[in-house]
Design an enzyme around this catalytic site. Structure first.
Site, PDB file in Angstrom:
ATOM      1  N   HIS A 188     -33.016  23.137 -30.744  1.00 16.03           N
ATOM      2  CA  HIS A 188     -34.290  23.204 -30.025  1.00 16.03           C
ATOM      3  C   HIS A 188     -34.209  22.663 -28.594  1.00 16.03           C
ATOM      4  CE1 HIS A 188     -38.506  23.805 -29.488  1.00 16.03           C
ATOM      5  NE2 HIS A 188     -38.698  22.534 -29.196  1.00 16.03           N
ATOM      6  N   HIS A 222     -38.931  18.140 -19.902  1.00 18.51           N
ATOM      7  CA  HIS A 222     -37.930  17.751 -20.904  1.00 18.51           C
ATOM      8  C   HIS A 222     -36.551  17.531 -20.276  1.00 18.51           C
ATOM      9  CE1 HIS A 222     -41.016  18.578 -23.737  1.00 18.51           C
ATOM     10  NE2 HIS A 222     -41.002  19.876 -23.538  1.00 18.51           N
ATOM     11  N   VAL A 272     -38.154  23.990 -23.526  1.00 19.78           N
ATOM     12  CA  VAL A 272     -38.682  24.156 -22.170  1.00 19.78           C
ATOM     13  C   VAL A 272     -39.335  25.539 -22.115  1.00 19.78           C
ATOM     14  CG1 VAL A 272     -38.095  24.283 -19.732  1.00 19.78           C
ATOM     15  CG2 VAL A 272     -36.887  22.674 -21.240  1.00 19.78           C
ATOM     16  N   HIS A 273     -40.592  25.581 -21.699  1.00 17.57           N
ATOM     17  CA  HIS A 273     -41.360  26.826 -21.797  1.00 17.57           C
ATOM     18  C   HIS A 273     -41.117  27.711 -20.586  1.00 17.57           C
ATOM     19  CE1 HIS A 273     -44.068  24.332 -24.617  1.00 17.57           C
ATOM     20  NE2 HIS A 273     -42.928  24.682 -25.169  1.00 17.57           N
TER      21      HIS A 273
HETATM   22 FE   LIG Z   1     -40.478  21.974 -28.012  1.00 17.73          FE
END
Ligand SMILES: [Fe+2]
Ligand SMILES: *[C@@H]1O[C@H](CO)[C@@H](O)[C@H](O)[C@H]1NC(C)=O
Ligand SMILES: *[C@@H]1O[C@H](CO)[C@@H](O)[C@H](O)[C@H]1NC(C)=O
Ligand SMILES: *[C@@H]1O[C@H](CO)[C@@H](O)[C@H](O)[C@H]1NC(C)=O
Ligand SMILES: *[C@@H]1O[C@H](CO)[C@@H](O)[C@H](O)[C@H]1NC(C)=O
Ligand SMILES: *[C@@H]1O[C@H](CO)[C@@H](O)[C@H](O)[C@H]1NC(C)=O
Length: 466
Positions: free
Chosen positions: A316, A326, A354-355
């Protein structure tokens, strides 16, 4: 959907940009979009509809059930009563119907009580075969199908979809729709963690786990999703008396961890066609002597590149991430495991968290030993490419702040929602493409031909010179 004129312009623009920016290390895409809030789809949305009939099975999903791909775990929820826990299944065009019996469980979370969550292992399937299966009884019978993978072997083509941090917003729905409509059909999804984001609601409202299950069913019931645990799966909430991490996740989603000798569902491995896939847990202990560390140490020697040329890792929290979000959270795990990845020539590591989207060059940072000062990533042809694909489109929105300047090891980065396709052609070549949601389904905003690290280790990330 095909290539529209706008998309063509866009692709041309990116190509020009990449030419302009190559000498400067990586490429930060100039494709900038209006950042809007990502909103969860309301409870009465079409995608959350409950199937008709008393106690009808819902939230149907499948995953691989063994190491080689001859078993499938079928899971579903019956909301009102235990119902039947039998799965009826048969080969396409075969009149011989087979039966497998599963087990069910329920759980409570704060003041939420789950429905009856069924899990049924179907074994001894034939490779490369279409199966139909049915759950439910009487008028609420529901029928689905899946394809088993080809027999494990070096030269069987296979195509994986990559999705991460999906959630259940309007953007999530767009990501899933794009994945489904991709002309390069994904045959199984490698999901890099963070599923429902139910934990963003008061008391982690677990009804949002149910809505997610119904939303994703249109894909998860028909092809296996290979699960990685993300931080939003932890549901650790001592303030409301919920102190057992991963409670909703472990009750609802299964992984075939025992088959690969793992002792917890959060780290395990599978083989699927030409790939050996190792799933790691960023949120379980991985220090020396821990169960995950010991398991991984014993796992690498089991990888046989003659049988499965492609070595893929899912985790993840990314180890290489040049966004502000992050930043360096994956560092401790990188320090523990990176030298093993280089030694064992992992082809690619997919992460989420990380989006946004980012792809690295082949680099490693394993020379440092606290006193020698060698602490910069260097070009390394034995190292994996690191891809962050946490851009499924969840309620937390896009990560659009990046560290500047872009590190040299970062090949391409862009803050957009999307998914990717990793299409293995044979033992030497795999084609990779990242799709952003704003484009037509055929458009690939970032692509790379992967050259297998074991069979064809020629430089496939030539734009980086340290
Ligand atoms: Fe996450
Ligand atoms: C099943 O039957 C359909 C229609 O007759 C045919 O097109 C298909 O190839 C058959 N599939 C198999 C696996 O025999
Ligand atoms: C759970 O608690 C919340 C907040 O106290 C409340 O709004 C909700 O209605 C409760 N749900 C159930 C099923 O009791
Ligand atoms: C989600 O996407 C599907 C497929 O494109 C569409 O039919 C559906 O209306 C969408 N639902 C929402 C709430 O956006
Ligand atoms: C690796 O796989 C190949 C092909 O299946 C097999 O012939 C060979 O014996 C395996 N090697 C080991 C060490 O198991
Ligand atoms: C492997 O696939 C690549 C890409 O499709 C192709 O160029 C190459 O010739 C293939 N190799 C073999 C041995 O078939």
């Amino acid at each position: 959907m095909g290539l529209d004129f706008f998309s063509v312009l866009l692709v041309l623009g990116l190509v020009l940009n990449s030419l302009l920016l190559f000498c400067n290390g990586g490429l930060t895409s100039s494709f900038v979009r209006k950042v809007e809030k990502s909103i969860d789809m309301p409870l009465d949305s079409d995608v959350f509809r409950v199937p008709p009939g008393y106690n009808a099975p819902q939230q149907v999903h499948i995953t691989q059930g063994d190491v080689e791909g001859k078993a499938v775990i079928v899971s579903w929820v019956t909301p009102e009563a235990k119902g039947s826990n039998t799965v009826l299944y048969w080969k396409e065009n075969s009149s011989k119907k087979l039966r497998a019996r599963g087990k069910y469980n329920t759980y409570k979370f704060y003041n939420y009580t789950s429905g009856y969550i069924h899990h049924c292992l179907i074994r001894n399937l034939e490779y490369d075969t279409k199966y139909y299966y049915e759950v439910g009884v009487g008028k609420t019978k529901r029928k689905f199908w899946f394809y088993t993978p080809p027999e494990v072997g070096p030269d069987v083509p296979y195509t994986f979809g990559l999705i991460g941090d999906l959630g259940q917003t309007f953007d999530s729905n767009m990501t899933l729709t794009h994945y489904e409509n991709s002309p390069t059909k994904g045959q199984a999804v490698l999901f890099v963690g963070d599923i429902s984001y139910a934990d963003t609601y008061p008391n982690h409202d677990n009804n949002r786990w149910d809505t997610w299950g119904r939303f994703a069913e249109r894909s998860t019931a028909y092809q296996p999703w290979i699960w990685t645990a993300g931080n939003h799966e932890m549901d650790f909430a001592p303030e409301i008396g919920e102190t057992k991490p991963f409670k909703p996740f472990t009750h609802r989603y299964r992984t075939p961890y025992r088959a690969s000798g793992s002792t917890e569902p959060f780290w395990y491995s599978i083989k699927r066609g030409p790939a050996h896939i190792i799933v790691l847990s960023s949120y379980s202990a991985y220090g020396k002597y821990t169960p995950q560390y010991t398991w991984l140490e014993e796992e690498f020697p089991k990888v046989n590149r003659t049988e499965t040329p492609w070595l893929i890792v899912l985790v993840h929290s990314p180890w290489y991430n040049s966004y502000d979000y992050h930043f360096m959270e994956g560092e401790t795990m990188r320090v523990m495991f990176e030298s093993w990845f280089v030694k064992n020539k992992v082809d690619v590591v997919f992460a989420g968290h990380v989006h946004a989207y980012e792809r690295s060059e082949r680099i490693s940072n394993i020379a440092y030993n606290v006193v020698n000062g060698n602490c910069s990533p260097v070009k390394d042809q034995s190292a994996p490419v690191y891809i962050t694909i946490g851009d499924g489109g969840n309620i937390e929105g896009l990560a659009n702040k990046m560290t500047e300047p872009q590190p040299k090891y970062s090949a391409f980065r862009e803050a957009s929602f999307g998914h990717a396709i990793f299409s293995i052609k044979n033992r030497t070549h795999a084609h990779y493409g990242w799709h952003r949601n704003q484009d037509g389904c055929a458009v690939q905003a970032d692509t790379m031909w992967f050259h297998n690290r074991f069979w064809y280790p020629v430089d496939d990330s030539p734009s980086f010179d340290s």
